[in-house]
Scaffold this active site. Structure first.
Site, PDB file in Angstrom:
ATOM      1  N   CYS B  21       0.837  -1.200   0.000  1.00 40.05           N
ATOM      2  CA  CYS B  21       0.000   0.000   0.000  1.00 40.05           C
ATOM      3  C   CYS B  21       0.870   1.248   0.000  1.00 40.05           C
ATOM      4  CB  CYS B  21      -0.919   0.016   1.210  1.00 40.05           C
ATOM      5  SG  CYS B  21       0.024   0.078   2.728  1.00 40.05           S
ATOM      6  N   CYS B  24       3.034   1.891   3.003  1.00 36.29           N
ATOM      7  CA  CYS B  24       4.283   1.112   3.034  1.00 36.29           C
ATOM      8  C   CYS B  24       5.406   1.918   2.395  1.00 36.29           C
ATOM      9  CB  CYS B  24       4.150  -0.189   2.241  1.00 36.29           C
ATOM     10  SG  CYS B  24       2.728  -1.170   2.664  1.00 36.29           S
ATOM     11  N   ASP B 452      34.873  19.455 -53.041  1.00 36.36           N
ATOM     12  CA  ASP B 452      36.050  20.268 -52.860  1.00 36.36           C
ATOM     13  C   ASP B 452      37.241  19.385 -53.236  1.00 36.36           C
ATOM     14  OD1 ASP B 452      37.365  22.621 -51.898  1.00 36.36           O
ATOM     15  OD2 ASP B 452      38.093  21.348 -50.255  1.00 36.36           O
ATOM     16  N   ASP B 656      35.455  19.444 -46.318  1.00 40.45           N
ATOM     17  CA  ASP B 656      35.778  19.206 -44.914  1.00 40.45           C
ATOM     18  C   ASP B 656      34.941  20.155 -44.060  1.00 40.45           C
ATOM     19  OD1 ASP B 656      37.394  21.426 -43.614  1.00 40.45           O
ATOM     20  OD2 ASP B 656      38.457  21.172 -45.515  1.00 40.45           O
ATOM     21  N   ASP B 660      35.013  24.451 -45.055  1.00 42.73           N
ATOM     22  CA  ASP B 660      33.924  24.511 -46.020  1.00 42.73           C
ATOM     23  C   ASP B 660      32.557  24.700 -45.368  1.00 42.73           C
ATOM     24  OD1 ASP B 660      35.801  24.098 -47.961  1.00 42.73           O
ATOM     25  OD2 ASP B 660      35.548  21.928 -47.944  1.00 42.73           O
TER      26      ASP B 660
END
Lengths: 121, 763
Positions: B21, B24, B452, B656, B660
């Protein structure tokens, strides 16, 4: 058409209108974030389901799922690209920075339970 | 682990026995808070678990005593430290097991129900109608209210919150069906559908279980990533090796990694050399040789050498954490095609509820007309024959239940996210990180790929291309010139020097001992190798050093230079002996990858700052058309070039992630090529962990396959609902069949997404 049929159809129509009103015109529980932490309980939906935040004030959403249904096991905040697994009965903290104004919805993994974050000045 | 002086936040989960309960809960919480060190204790009645926060290791025996003293017991002392809770995803194995048990319990009662009902349909109710109805009702209680409790609970709780989901539909469907049970005992106007309710619940639980399993498989990749990391590390402290938890590592700690062990976290090798298996991090299948000064990635496996590694990154900054973060972000990102499905799912369940009321009303108002229609199909749908002889109310209930349970918002809701999840996981395993899900959709419209040159098509670092010998220097072979140069340069960190040393090593030349090494800034180096005075550098340096340049062939050197090569010259004891040309060379797989791209129908462009002649020479080698070479593009003009191309095509830019970044952002799809450990790149929609162009081809294949899956899934989910819902409305679908179809439709969607793993993306 018999009177029976008319009564049935009328009650059906009322039922549909009621359903529409029930789901789409209901009032949400709104919570304005006072501090840096917002507690959200996940139990048959999000409580609160509407959270008001102030722009540029980062908050931490502290989310606790107590509903065992796996329907609610994920929360998605699309605007912030966040999708989090919510373990049962364990607080999950999500930091967000509301850097723009607007209404940003959040929802469960399947988009059936909803809530929204409103960012204001 | 000793932690006397370190404040450690610890979390602990304990299982508590004997609670029944809410009071508890309070008692146990209070008892646990008495245990020294406990800062917070919260107990959950439903799971019988206590969650404890503490600021130090707590003594489990004290906790046991405290809990015993209030009348309960701690069942399990298994603890899991959760310092790293961000990374801790609930494996939910226990939940799965529970779901399986529920499913079988449910079937244990539903199967007898099914057999009994079939006998009734084919022969007659046994032993009589009343007892048959009663028996079915009693048997149905268990599946609907025990294994099905969670579904009913969530479904109705959602209604209380004025929202609705899948569970709401099942909850309403099964309860309506169940209620007909007791009613059927009172009046023969109502057919008993309680057994139907039980079977619906069983199918629902089965569907959920299978679907959860399949979804578990879909998220497998990321779970595997989470489990990759090592748990402990061996570090050197005051000259002694001690073993500590990975969480307690600090930057600049020195780790010792033995052969066969996992490298605990990202670092730099300070001693030793080894081959390292990096496949889990970069997807590279061959072991990579690493030596002093090289960076290593946490969670990769050290094959054969003993390594001393200095920690450079810990916690959230590590490569693995970044990958996990990226994958998680991708899974949370939006794909435009999903938007419509999202709009539908967000109103789906309420609309179905309205439709259910509509169905019920029409069947009640016009039972004969509707059943006349459904009777047309009685030849192959046996239950529709039955429908005409039962009462109008029962007919209405029959069709309504079918409508409630056939509708499947789950399939719609799962269609995109599951495919995205599988795709991002599969990508991560192969070194492809999808940052934005949107890229998967945009990729299908991309017509032009712009690359690139430097660092993308080419290696971005110099390689020795030519060795030139002075006319009368025949005593010297190319090899020995290179050997001498490499020996002299071995002390230099200059990229050209490293390229020369690397070339010598590759050719199997041994390096000789160097004395009196001196670097001349901007010019070259001076050194003594085996007693010979060596000068390597520009012609200017050689002139300054008063070298005899009689045999310097300026024509040849000039020619090399027009090809875009850098040429350095070498003199031995003040006499010019030869030159070495270096150039940025094309990556091994560039040509193949680019021809693959062309085969896939892309226009391939190359962008570079080089002059047109040099650029075209490279373009020709890799098969890029001369007119697609964009030369002499300064870094700040890249964005403008991309914009220009965007007038004609949707453009993917590959470059990259650092230099870029603006062009990556401008392009419709930005693909960033990472080099090694640096993937915390903010620009780019897709990140390639390895700088190989073949990975670009894989990424494009993966995007296309994933997008196709998403389209297939969405189509299936919509198609299913559009076809099935009207059938249910017309009373043509038996509710049990409807539920089985519903469950299998969401399973289909998840399984189809899982099939993405079979896509061959490697070239």
């Amino acid at each position: 058409m018999t009177p029976d049929q008319i009564i049935i159809l009328l009650s059906g129509t009322l039922g549909i209108i009621f359903t529409y009103w029930f789901f789409f015109a209901g009032k949400d529980t709104v919570l304005e974030a006072a501090g840096p932490k917002v507690n959200i309980k996940v139990d048959g939906g999000y409580k609160p389901s509407v959270i008001k935040l102030i722009k540029d004030k980062p908050v931490e959403l502290s989310i606790l799922r107590s509903d065992p249904s796996d329907c609610l096991e994920e929360i998605v905040l699309p605007v912030w690209n966040i999708k989090k697994f919510l373990p049962l009965n364990k607080e999950i903290n999500i930091k967000i920075n509301p850097d723009k104004k607007g209404i940003f919805p959040f929802h469960c993994g399947m988009n059936m339970f909803h809530g929204k974050i409103i960012v204001e000045d | 682990m000793k932690s006397d002086n370190i404040q450690l936040q610890q979390k602990l989960t304990l299982e508590i026995e004997g609670m029944h309960c809410a009071s508890c809960v309070k008692l146990v919480e209070r008892a646990l808070k008495k245990v020294p060190g406990v800062t917070k204790a919260s107990v959950n009645l439903a799971t019988n678990k206590a969650y404890i926060d503490s600021d130090k290791e707590i003594d489990i025996n004290i906790a046991k005593n405290e809990v015993n003293s209030v009348g309960y017991a701690i069942k399990d002392t298994s603890r899991h430290s959760e310092n790293n809770s961000e990374m801790d995803q609930d494996p939910s194995l226990a939940e799965m097991e529970k779901a399986r048990q529920k499913m079988w319990l449910s079937w244990g009662f539903s199967l007898p129900v099914a057999i009994w009902m079939i006998l009734e349909m084919l022969v007659s109710p046994w032993p009589n109608m009343y007892l048959f109805n009663l028996g079915i009702l009693i048997l149905s209680v268990v599946p609907i209210f025990f294994p099905g409790f969670a579904t009913l609970n969530t479904g109705f709780k959602a209604l209380k919150n004025r929202t609705a989901n899948m569970d709401t539909l099942i909850a309403l469907g099964t309860t309506v069906a169940f209620i007909t049970g007791p009613l059927s005992l009172l009046t023969d106007q109502i057919n008993n559908y309680a057994g139907v309710g039980a079977m619906i619940m069983s199918f629902h639980l089965t569907g959920r279980f299978v679907e959860a399993n399949a979804r578990g498989r879909a998220s497998q990749a990321i779970k595997r990533l989470l489990e990759l990391g090592a748990k402990t590390a061996r570090v050197l402290q005051n000259g002694q090796e001690i073993e500590i938890q990975v969480e307690n590592l600090k930057v600049n700690d020195i780790m010792i990694v033995k052969p066969g062990e996992k490298i605990p976290t990202d670092g730099k090798i300070i001693e030793g050399q080894s081959s390292i298996d990096e496949s889990m991090a970069t997807g590279e299948s061959l072991p990579v040789t690493k030596k002093k000064g090289d960076t290593v990635i946490g969670a990769t496996v050290n094959f054969n050498g003993l390594l001393k590694i200095k920690v450079t990154k810990i916690g959230e900054d590590t490569f693995l954490s970044q990958v996990i973060k990226l994958v998680e972000q991708a899974q949370g990102s939006r794909i435009p095609i999903q938007e419509f499905a999202d709009k539908v799912t967000s109103v789906f369940v309420p609309v179905i509820l309205m439709l259910a009321i509509f169905t019920f009303t029409l069947w009640l108002a016009f039972p004969d007309k509707l059943s006349q229609f459904s009777a047309i199909f009685s030849f192959f749908l046996p239950w529709t024959k039955n429908i005409a002889v039962i009462s109008p109310l029962s007919r209405a209930i029959f069709a309504t239940i079918a409508v409630l349970v056939i509708a499947c918002p789950c399939a719609l809701g799962l269609a995109t996210p599951t495919a995205l999840m599988v795709a991002s996981g599969l990508g991560a395993e192969n070194g492809i990180l999808i940052r934005k899900g949107e890229a998967l959709q945009t990729m299908k419209d991309v017509k032009a790929v712009v690359l690139d040159k430097t660092g993308t098509i080419t290696k971005g670092k110099p390689d020795v291309t030519d060795v030139l010998l002075a006319k009368t220097a025949q005593i010297l072979s190319e090899g020995s010139l290179l050997q001498l140069a490499a020996s002299a340069e071995s002390g230099s960190e200059h990229p050209l020097a490293r390229a020369i040393v690397e070339k010598a090593k590759k050719d199997g030349l041994s390096l000789q001992k160097v004395t009196a090494f001196k670097a001349v800034s901007g010019g070259g180096i001076k050194a003594e190798v085996s007693g010979k005075k060596i000068v390597i550098g520009t012609d200017k340096l050689l002139q300054e050093e008063n070298v005899n340049l009689k045999e310097f062939d300026s024509n040849k050197v000039e020619q090399l230079e027009t090809e875009g090569k850098t040429v350095v010259h070498l003199s031995i004891d003040s006499v010019y002996r030869g030159s070495i040309a270096l150039a940025d060379t094309i990556k091994d797989d560039s040509q193949q990858a680019l021809s693959e791209l062309k085969k896939m129908g892309f226009s391939v462009f190359m962008l570079t700052g080089d002059n047109l002649k040099t650029a075209r020479a490279i373009a020709e080698k890799v098969g890029i058309y001369a007119e697609n070479v964009l030369a002499k593009v300064m870094p700040d003009q890249k964005v403008a070039k991309v914009k220009e191309l965007q007038k004609k095509y949707k453009v993917a830019f590959v470059g990259d992630g650092i230099n870029d970044a603006p062009a990556l952002t401008q392009a419709d799809v930005g693909i960033a090529m990472g080099t090694g450990t640096d993937i915390a790149i903010e620009a780019g929609d897709i990140i390639l962990v390895r700088g190989e162009l073949s990975l670009l081809v894989s990424a494009i294949r993966l995007s296309k396959a994933a997008y196709n899956k998403i389209v297939q899934n969405l189509f299936w989910a919509f198609f299913y609902n559009i076809v099935a819902i009207p059938l249910a409305f017309l009373g043509l679908l038996h509710p049990v069949i409807a539920e089985a179809a519903m469950a299998s439709s969401s399973i289909t969607v998840v399984t189809n997404a899982n099939l993405l793993r079979r896509t061959v993306i490697k070239t």
